[in-house]
Design a protein around this motif. Structure first.
Motif, PDB file in Angstrom:
ATOM      1  N   VAL A 128      -7.041   4.279 -25.401  1.00 15.22           N
ATOM      2  CA  VAL A 128      -6.229   4.161 -26.616  1.00 15.22           C
ATOM      3  C   VAL A 128      -4.793   3.821 -26.251  1.00 15.22           C
ATOM      4  N   VAL A 129      -4.261   2.771 -26.854  1.00 13.04           N
ATOM      5  CA  VAL A 129      -2.855   2.437 -26.622  1.00 13.04           C
ATOM      6  C   VAL A 129      -2.049   2.878 -27.848  1.00 13.04           C
ATOM      7  N   HIS A 130      -0.971   3.609 -27.617  1.00 11.89           N
ATOM      8  CA  HIS A 130      -0.058   3.974 -28.714  1.00 11.89           C
ATOM      9  C   HIS A 130       1.051   2.926 -28.698  1.00 11.89           C
TER      10      HIS A 130
ATOM     11  N   GLU B 233      -5.545   8.060 -22.874  1.00  9.58           N
ATOM     12  CA  GLU B 233      -4.437   7.557 -23.683  1.00  9.58           C
ATOM     13  C   GLU B 233      -3.465   6.752 -22.835  1.00  9.58           C
ATOM     14  N   ASP B 234      -3.150   5.550 -23.277  1.00 13.65           N
ATOM     15  CA  ASP B 234      -2.033   4.816 -22.704  1.00 13.65           C
ATOM     16  C   ASP B 234      -0.822   5.156 -23.575  1.00 13.65           C
ATOM     17  N   ALA B 235      -0.071   6.164 -23.096  1.00  8.81           N
ATOM     18  CA  ALA B 235       1.097   6.639 -23.852  1.00  8.81           C
ATOM     19  C   ALA B 235       2.384   6.072 -23.260  1.00  8.81           C
ATOM     20  N   CYS B 236       2.252   4.960 -22.524  1.00  9.22           N
ATOM     21  CA  CYS B 236       3.398   4.391 -21.798  1.00  9.22           C
ATOM     22  C   CYS B 236       4.558   3.998 -22.706  1.00  9.22           C
ATOM     23  N   GLU B 237       4.269   3.698 -23.975  1.00 13.28           N
ATOM     24  CA  GLU B 237       5.342   3.275 -24.877  1.00 13.28           C
ATOM     25  C   GLU B 237       5.718   4.362 -25.883  1.00 13.28           C
ATOM     26  N   ALA B 238       5.092   5.540 -25.766  1.00 18.91           N
ATOM     27  CA  ALA B 238       5.190   6.464 -26.907  1.00 18.91           C
ATOM     28  C   ALA B 238       5.511   7.903 -26.532  1.00 18.91           C
TER      29      ALA B 238
ATOM     30  N   PHE C  27       1.855   7.895 -18.793  1.00 20.18           N
ATOM     31  CA  PHE C  27       3.203   7.556 -19.271  1.00 20.18           C
ATOM     32  C   PHE C  27       3.849   6.626 -18.244  1.00 20.18           C
ATOM     33  N   ALA C  28       4.874   5.887 -18.656  1.00 20.33           N
ATOM     34  CA  ALA C  28       5.520   4.954 -17.723  1.00 20.33           C
ATOM     35  C   ALA C  28       7.032   5.041 -17.826  1.00 20.33           C
ATOM     36  N   PHE C  29       7.684   4.755 -16.696  1.00 17.25           N
ATOM     37  CA  PHE C  29       9.147   4.913 -16.622  1.00 17.25           C
ATOM     38  C   PHE C  29       9.867   3.677 -16.111  1.00 17.25           C
ATOM     39  N   TYR C  30       9.323   2.504 -16.407  1.00 19.06           N
ATOM     40  CA  TYR C  30      10.031   1.249 -16.143  1.00 19.06           C
ATOM     41  C   TYR C  30      11.344   1.293 -16.935  1.00 19.06           C
ATOM     42  N   PRO C  31      12.396   0.572 -16.461  1.00 18.40           N
ATOM     43  CA  PRO C  31      13.715   0.730 -17.109  1.00 18.40           C
ATOM     44  C   PRO C  31      13.811   0.433 -18.604  1.00 18.40           C
ATOM     45  N   ASN C  32      12.857  -0.253 -19.195  1.00 12.57           N
ATOM     46  CA  ASN C  32      12.963  -0.475 -20.648  1.00 12.57           C
ATOM     47  C   ASN C  32      12.267   0.612 -21.469  1.00 12.57           C
ATOM     48  N   LYS C  33      11.627   1.590 -20.801  1.00  9.22           N
ATOM     49  CA  LYS C  33      10.936   2.654 -21.553  1.00  9.22           C
ATOM     50  C   LYS C  33      11.958   3.705 -22.032  1.00  9.22           C
ATOM     51  N   GLN C  34      11.490   4.669 -22.810  1.00 13.85           N
ATOM     52  CA  GLN C  34      12.399   5.669 -23.376  1.00 13.85           C
ATOM     53  C   GLN C  34      13.135   6.445 -22.272  1.00 13.85           C
TER      54      GLN C  34
ATOM     55  N   ALA D  21      -1.223  -4.414 -18.810  1.00 15.24           N
ATOM     56  CA  ALA D  21      -1.654  -3.403 -17.834  1.00 15.24           C
ATOM     57  C   ALA D  21      -2.813  -2.541 -18.328  1.00 15.24           C
ATOM     58  N   SER D  22      -2.852  -2.246 -19.642  1.00 15.66           N
ATOM     59  CA  SER D  22      -3.902  -1.351 -20.139  1.00 15.66           C
ATOM     60  C   SER D  22      -5.273  -1.978 -19.939  1.00 15.66           C
ATOM     61  N   SER D  23      -5.347  -3.271 -20.145  1.00 13.83           N
ATOM     62  CA  SER D  23      -6.613  -3.958 -19.991  1.00 13.83           C
ATOM     63  C   SER D  23      -6.908  -4.292 -18.523  1.00 13.83           C
TER      64      SER D  23
ATOM     65  N   GLY E 157      -1.057   4.549 -12.701  1.00 11.02           N
ATOM     66  CA  GLY E 157      -1.567   5.733 -13.395  1.00 11.02           C
ATOM     67  C   GLY E 157      -2.828   5.430 -14.187  1.00 11.02           C
ATOM     68  N   LEU E 158      -2.846   4.290 -14.872  1.00  6.56           N
ATOM     69  CA  LEU E 158      -4.031   3.911 -15.659  1.00  6.56           C
ATOM     70  C   LEU E 158      -5.226   3.650 -14.749  1.00  6.56           C
ATOM     71  N   HIS E 159      -4.969   2.986 -13.627  1.00  9.33           N
ATOM     72  CA  HIS E 159      -6.038   2.725 -12.653  1.00  9.33           C
ATOM     73  C   HIS E 159      -6.676   4.042 -12.202  1.00  9.33           C
TER      74      HIS E 159
ATOM     75  N   SER F  42       3.412   5.871  -8.933  1.00 13.10           N
ATOM     76  CA  SER F  42       4.399   4.824  -8.653  1.00 13.10           C
ATOM     77  C   SER F  42       4.638   3.883  -9.834  1.00 13.10           C
ATOM     78  N   SER F  43       3.727   3.845 -10.785  1.00 13.47           N
ATOM     79  CA  SER F  43       3.936   3.040 -12.001  1.00 13.47           C
ATOM     80  C   SER F  43       2.937   3.468 -13.069  1.00 13.47           C
ATOM     81  N   GLY F  44       3.180   3.034 -14.278  1.00  9.42           N
ATOM     82  CA  GLY F  44       2.224   3.308 -15.345  1.00  9.42           C
ATOM     83  C   GLY F  44       0.888   2.623 -15.066  1.00  9.42           C
ATOM     84  N   THR F  45       0.966   1.425 -14.534  1.00 16.05           N
ATOM     85  CA  THR F  45      -0.250   0.680 -14.223  1.00 16.05           C
ATOM     86  C   THR F  45      -1.103   1.428 -13.197  1.00 16.05           C
TER      87      THR F  45
HETATM   88  C1  PLP Z   1       4.883  -0.243 -19.705  1.00 11.48           C
HETATM   89  C2  PLP Z   1       3.462  -0.155 -20.027  1.00 11.48           C
HETATM   90  C3  PLP Z   1       2.492   0.155 -19.059  1.00 11.48           C
HETATM   91  C4  PLP Z   1       2.784   0.436 -17.621  1.00 11.48           C
HETATM   92  O1  PLP Z   1       3.745  -0.333 -17.061  1.00 11.48           O
HETATM   93  P1  PLP Z   1       4.346  -0.174 -15.599  1.00 11.48           P
HETATM   94  O2  PLP Z   1       5.325  -1.287 -15.578  1.00 11.48           O
HETATM   95  O3  PLP Z   1       3.226  -0.367 -14.631  1.00 11.48           O
HETATM   96  O4  PLP Z   1       4.969   1.156 -15.435  1.00 11.48           O
HETATM   97  C5  PLP Z   1       1.178   0.260 -19.487  1.00 11.48           C
HETATM   98  N1  PLP Z   1       0.820   0.069 -20.753  1.00 11.48           N
HETATM   99  C6  PLP Z   1       1.715  -0.220 -21.711  1.00 11.48           C
HETATM  100  C7  PLP Z   1       1.236  -0.375 -23.131  1.00 11.48           C
HETATM  101  C8  PLP Z   1       3.062  -0.370 -21.379  1.00 11.48           C
HETATM  102  O5  PLP Z   1       3.957  -0.685 -22.330  1.00 11.48           O
END
Ligand code: PLP
Length: 373
Positions: free
Chosen positions: A126-128, A152-157, A176-183, A84-86, A59-61, A54-57
């Motif tokens: 690891v955050v990219h 890997e936190d590849a949410c931005e990459a 990976f994450a798909f919030y509207p500002n992501k790729q 979110a990564s932390s 996913g990390l959890h 449901s979100s990148g966050t």
């Molecule tokens: C966007 C992002 C996330 C996850 O964000 P969501 O809004 O929960 O999808 C996690 N880590 C990084 C570095 C991000 O940029």
């Protein structure tokens, strides 16, 4: 006055039709689009399995839980990231152990990792950052030597590469994450990738109330969550994934226009540096302001007056009030991260910007800085 916004998703007729089709089908959850999105995503990244969330966050959890990380454990990560990564490390009861960043790439400084490893260290998250891979060659070596998991936190990459290999393929799992500002976007949403059948099975169970994946009906074998992605989001994601290469090409072109423009003003504006073994997929375009006479925050206000939106990107996590109270960090603990946090500025990066728009934005920034020399 024309407004230049930070980001805007690119959505077309294909996405519109796909979402309407799902609506009309009446199958809004746990349907075929999730499976299709997952298998296409895994193929695109080059891994065996993908699990939509449901979100990148979320996913990390789940990725941290699936790696068996919990109370009493320590996880090494970067203070220069989206919170979110932390936070995800805190969700599982573990302790985020920050390591300062490399001033050139803003990714974790690998030469400082080993000093922070203790007998409690279990993993490196690891955050990219901003679309550029961290130094996975060095990180993989350290993780192997100390028997640590890599997540890997590849949410931005998405789609970025290190030595020709895509992010999301280095760790035991990646998110990976798909919030509207992501790729690419699904509204809200995310994806966990892994090559391990065990990991993906645990993830699938955890996001679906802890339900056993091998039992036909309701046995809840562990404490789970509802972190499922819906069918409409998945249908969107399938079409966004089709566009991915084109979208990244546009982002690279936009970044190049900015870099070319600012190359004449290097003494006042620092442009992104890309490691020689990396490709960058440009989540945002972030410059650094070299000017002692005007604060970055005043630059933001002045830009706003000419229609140019910009943001401080990113504040260092260890200095957020919640983190200061929980982990007892202070200003000065991670000087590089703090210095970048105080001078970094994200500029408008919406894909409908033209070269002329970029020149307008660049000129406004140069004018504001030159006026305060
Ligand atoms: C966007 C992002 C996330 C996850 O964000 P969501 O809004 O929960 O999808 C996690 N880590 C990084 C570095 C991000 O940029």
């Amino acid at each position: 006055m024309k407004q230049y916004v930070m980001a805007k998703p690119e959505l077309g007729r294909a996405e519109e039709r796909a979402v309407i089709k799902v609506l009309r089908s009446g199958v809004l959850s746990l349907g075929p689009h999730i499976k299709e999105f997952e298998s296409k995503f895994a193929k695109r990244i080059g891994v065996r399995y993908a699990c939509a969330v449901s979100s990148g966050t979320a996913g990390l959890h789940v990725a941290l839980l699936a790696a068996g990380i919990g109370r009493g454990d320590e996880v090494i990560t970067s203070p220069f990231s989206f919170i979110a990564s932390s936070n995800a490390i805190l969700y599982v009861g573990a302790k985020p152990v920050f390591v300062d960043i490399d001033w050139r790439t803003y990714n974790i400084d690998c030469s400082k990792i080993e000093a922070r490893i203790t007998p409690r260290t279990r993993a490196i998250l690891v955050v990219h950052i901003f679309g550029q891979p961290a130094d996975m060659t060095a990180i993989t070596k350290i993780a192997k030597k100390h028997k640590l998991s890599i997540i890997e936190d590849a949410c931005e990459a998405i789609s970025a590469t290190h030595r020709g290999k895509q992010v999301g393929t280095f760790g035991q799992s990646a998110v990976f994450a798909f919030y509207p500002n992501k790729q690419i976007t699904t509204g809200e949403g995310g994806m966990i990738t892994t090559n391990s059948k065990d990991v993906v099975d645990i993830c699938r169970s955890l996001i679906n109330q802890g339900r056993s994946t091998d039992v036909q009906w309701l046995d809840h074998s562990r404490l789970g969550y509802n972190y499922r992605m819906g069918e409409m989001s998945a249908a969107l994601g399938i079409h966004q994934l089709d566009r991915l290469s084109g979208l990244i090409r546009k982002r690279a072109r936009l970044a190049q226009w900015y870099t070319e423009f600012f190359s004449n003003y290097k003494e006042i504006i620092g442009t992104p540096l890309i490691g020689s073994r990396n490709t960058h997929t440009w989540f945002v375009y972030v410059v650094r302001i070299h000017n002692k006479n005007i604060s970055r925050d005043d630059v933001i206000l002045s830009l706003k007056k000419c229609g140019v939106h910009s943001k401080p990107y990113l504040p260092s996590i260890h200095l957020f009030s919640f983190y200061k109270s929980v982990l007892k960090h202070r200003a000065g603990d991670f000087p590089v991260s703090e210095q970048i946090s105080n001078s970094a500025l994200a500029l408008p990066f919406s894909l409908d910007l033209t070269k002329k728009d970029v020149h307008y934005i660049g000129s406004q920034l140069v004018r504001i800085l030159n006026a305060c020399k």
